[in-house]
Design a protein around this motif. Sequence first.
Motif: not given
Length: 473
Positions: A397-404
């Motif tokens: 999810i982090e890789n796909a959204t760029g959020d952490t």
Amino acid sequence: MGEVKEEYSLFKDVSKVVDLAAVYLDIHPGLLSQIKECNSIYKFHFPLRNDDGTYEVLKGYRVQHSHHKLPVKGGIRYSSFVDEEEVKGLAALMTYKCALVNIPYGGAKGGVSIDPNKYNATQLERITRRYTSELIKKNFIGPAIDVPAPDYGTGAREMSWIVDTYEAFNPNAINAKGCVTGKPLSQHGIDGRTEATGMGVYIGIREAVSVKEDMDVLGLTTGLGGKKVIVQGLGNVGYYAAKYLQEAGATIIGVAEYNGGIFDEGGIDIEALKSFQVKNKGFKGYPKGNFVEESAEMLTYPCDILVPAALENVITEKNASQIQAKIIGEAANGPVTQEAAQILIEKNVLVIPDMYLNAGGVTVSYFEWLKNLSRVSFGKLEKRYDMKKYEALLESIENATGDTFTDEQKDLIVRGASERDLVNSGLEETMVTAYHHMNSVRKSKGIKTLRIAAFTVALERIAVSYLDLGIFP
């Protein structure tokens, strides 16, 4: 000569309620008679040699009420009030309780007629080990036969003595640890057993107040938020019930104990009160609220929910008409007499029956027994797998959204279920399902009370078990 008054019999009392429930079912009279009777009664005497060289002869009991499912299940109590009729009645109640919450046990109960406070730990160990050996001799204990548990006057300590004695007699029995439940964690007990009954009480009350149709009849809103609660008894069951009710938004305005109570309309901090009670052996001197000398009077104080979690027969025909609570949650065994129940029906009070409400203990005992038979803790096999799987999901999810995600969010999502988590989840599923099924039967069959509905559900399940065994046509 005057008329001789018949002695009270809990067993006969239970049988009367079964007859009332049978009216709503099509059960063959012969089958009904079989269901009501106790299958096996073991009454025995054994000597206790005291430290001064004297002897006394003690009386022990183990009653197996129903063999429609095996093993049978029920506690062992140490009390000077233990007698055959009481043990028979309690064993019968265990049968119906297990059937109501759909746990595959027959009912049983045991006891020794002693006041445990008059014996030291060494004497109690001798009594417990001798009692266990008597059960072993007659094949009245075993993981596939009869699985005792703690009850009034006994606890984890006594259960550890029982399992140790059983293992000494059965060195090759690989499932020996499953001969008794309520054991300490070090003896393969289960995490969550201590608070199980109190948590079950909380879940049962929570489900009752979630039904809008029923709350409308009582003139109450749904949910626990803002509900005023009085609890009688701050022992193990009362404390945990009050704690979870408070955490869910209810306001505990009164707590009654045998040596006085505390009443505070603004709400009582249960943790603080319990700490004070442990330190001072009572509530006298507690800095907040009003101390009530005659604590039994608190049963009649105005509140939304009354939770008697201590003794039996505390609400009788003498005080039932003065009860102001809209809901009574029977956390103790038999706190409302049959005469009082009739008065409460006329007053439109919803009584959540003990047979259902305090079934949390036997539910988690069942999980402990399963753990002992499988010889592996709940969650041990899958916890790390689940954690790794959720970590990979979060990373994707982090890789796909760029959020952490924050560390707190990760810990909340990734954490695998512990044994306690799984036990509490299983307990909640059991209590939720049982309540709504019992309540729906009450409405569909036009039954006046949840107690009769509970017995109706249990009786039907037991009857089906017997019919499927082919014992009755």
